[in-house]
Design a protein around this motif. Sequence first.
Motif, PDB file in Angstrom:
ATOM      1  N   GLY A  47       0.779  -1.239   0.000  1.00 24.23           N
ATOM      2  CA  GLY A  47       0.000   0.000   0.000  1.00 24.23           C
ATOM      3  C   GLY A  47       0.809   1.287   0.000  1.00 24.23           C
ATOM      4  O   GLY A  47       0.292   2.343   0.383  1.00 24.23           O
ATOM      5  N   MET A  48       2.046   1.227  -0.450  1.00 22.00           N
ATOM      6  CA  MET A  48       2.875   2.440  -0.425  1.00 22.00           C
ATOM      7  C   MET A  48       2.412   3.478  -1.444  1.00 22.00           C
ATOM      8  O   MET A  48       2.451   4.676  -1.162  1.00 22.00           O
ATOM      9  N   THR A  49       1.961   3.058  -2.609  1.00 20.82           N
ATOM     10  CA  THR A  49       1.446   4.014  -3.596  1.00 20.82           C
ATOM     11  C   THR A  49       0.284   4.786  -2.987  1.00 20.82           C
ATOM     12  O   THR A  49       0.232   6.025  -3.069  1.00 20.82           O
ATOM     13  N   GLU A  50      -0.634   4.072  -2.355  1.00 21.42           N
ATOM     14  CA  GLU A  50      -1.788   4.712  -1.725  1.00 21.42           C
ATOM     15  C   GLU A  50      -1.357   5.628  -0.571  1.00 21.42           C
ATOM     16  O   GLU A  50      -1.928   6.713  -0.381  1.00 21.42           O
ATOM     17  N   SER A  51      -0.355   5.213   0.191  1.00 18.04           N
ATOM     18  CA  SER A  51       0.139   6.043   1.296  1.00 18.04           C
ATOM     19  C   SER A  51       0.708   7.357   0.767  1.00 18.04           C
ATOM     20  O   SER A  51       0.419   8.430   1.302  1.00 18.04           O
ATOM     21  N   LEU A 100       1.824   6.176   8.876  1.00 18.24           N
ATOM     22  CA  LEU A 100       0.702   5.811   8.015  1.00 18.24           C
ATOM     23  C   LEU A 100       1.090   4.522   7.302  1.00 18.24           C
ATOM     24  O   LEU A 100       2.057   4.494   6.548  1.00 18.24           O
ATOM     25  N   LYS A 101       0.359   3.449   7.573  1.00 16.74           N
ATOM     26  CA  LYS A 101       0.676   2.124   7.015  1.00 16.74           C
ATOM     27  C   LYS A 101      -0.593   1.523   6.433  1.00 16.74           C
ATOM     28  O   LYS A 101      -1.505   1.152   7.164  1.00 16.74           O
ATOM     29  N   LEU A 102      -0.648   1.432   5.096  1.00 20.10           N
ATOM     30  CA  LEU A 102      -1.856   0.981   4.413  1.00 20.10           C
ATOM     31  C   LEU A 102      -1.690  -0.396   3.765  1.00 20.10           C
ATOM     32  O   LEU A 102      -2.249  -0.664   2.700  1.00 20.10           O
ATOM     33  N   SER A 103      -0.965  -1.294   4.423  1.00 17.88           N
ATOM     34  CA  SER A 103      -0.794  -2.658   3.911  1.00 17.88           C
ATOM     35  C   SER A 103      -2.136  -3.340   3.744  1.00 17.88           C
ATOM     36  O   SER A 103      -3.076  -3.108   4.504  1.00 17.88           O
ATOM     37  N   ARG A 104      -2.185  -4.238   2.754  1.00 12.68           N
ATOM     38  CA  ARG A 104      -3.374  -5.064   2.547  1.00 12.68           C
ATOM     39  C   ARG A 104      -3.111  -6.524   2.928  1.00 12.68           C
ATOM     40  O   ARG A 104      -4.041  -7.318   3.005  1.00 12.68           O
ATOM     41  N   VAL A 105      -1.841  -6.862   3.148  1.00 13.39           N
ATOM     42  CA  VAL A 105      -1.448  -8.203   3.578  1.00 13.39           C
ATOM     43  C   VAL A 105      -0.340  -8.053   4.613  1.00 13.39           C
ATOM     44  O   VAL A 105       0.623  -7.318   4.392  1.00 13.39           O
TER      45      VAL A 105
END
Length: 191
Positions: A47-51, A100-105
């Motif tokens: 999720g780094m692009t989204e972050s 801010l950490k938006l990992s999905r897995v």
Amino acid sequence: LENFGHEAQLIPNGLDHHFFHPAEPLQPKGHKPRILLEGAIELPYKGMTESFQAVSDLDVEVWCVSSYGKPKTGWKCDRFFEQVPMVEMARIYSSCDILLKLSRVEGFFGPPMEMMACRGAVIVGKVTGYDEYIIDGVNALVVDPHDISAARMAVKKLISDHALRNRLIENGRKTAAAWSWDKPIDDLETY
């Protein structure tokens, strides 16, 4: 969690407080809030692009730690760290205000707890396992990891609401303290 022998002995994940604690910042905090984005840039599920999209138009300083990949051209990134040894992460966490950490897995969701131990505020994506220790609105803010607008609003909320940010930091500190490696290691040695 692991089983040992015929008796179910649960050994929980934990935090090594020898590594993760408030430390001398690499650079003193400035007048702008400093947001830390952590994860392997080249692995889309981190999720780094989204972050980066979530913080792109905010008046903040952005630091990034990636074990695999560098920020893309045009991404807002004031300071970049690559393949940082674990023993050096406390100084980076202690240099930042918000993770801010938006990992999905994820497996065990380590970086949010590490940031909590270093007295920072945390915003995470709702990922499998986050609820092992994260309680939305109590020790972190939780958003849909695909919802860039919600992530941006959560960052803005923590910047403007000092009471909320301080409450999350204090509750995060207590959470991290409760997840020490010491007891599980002692239990394992006794077993």
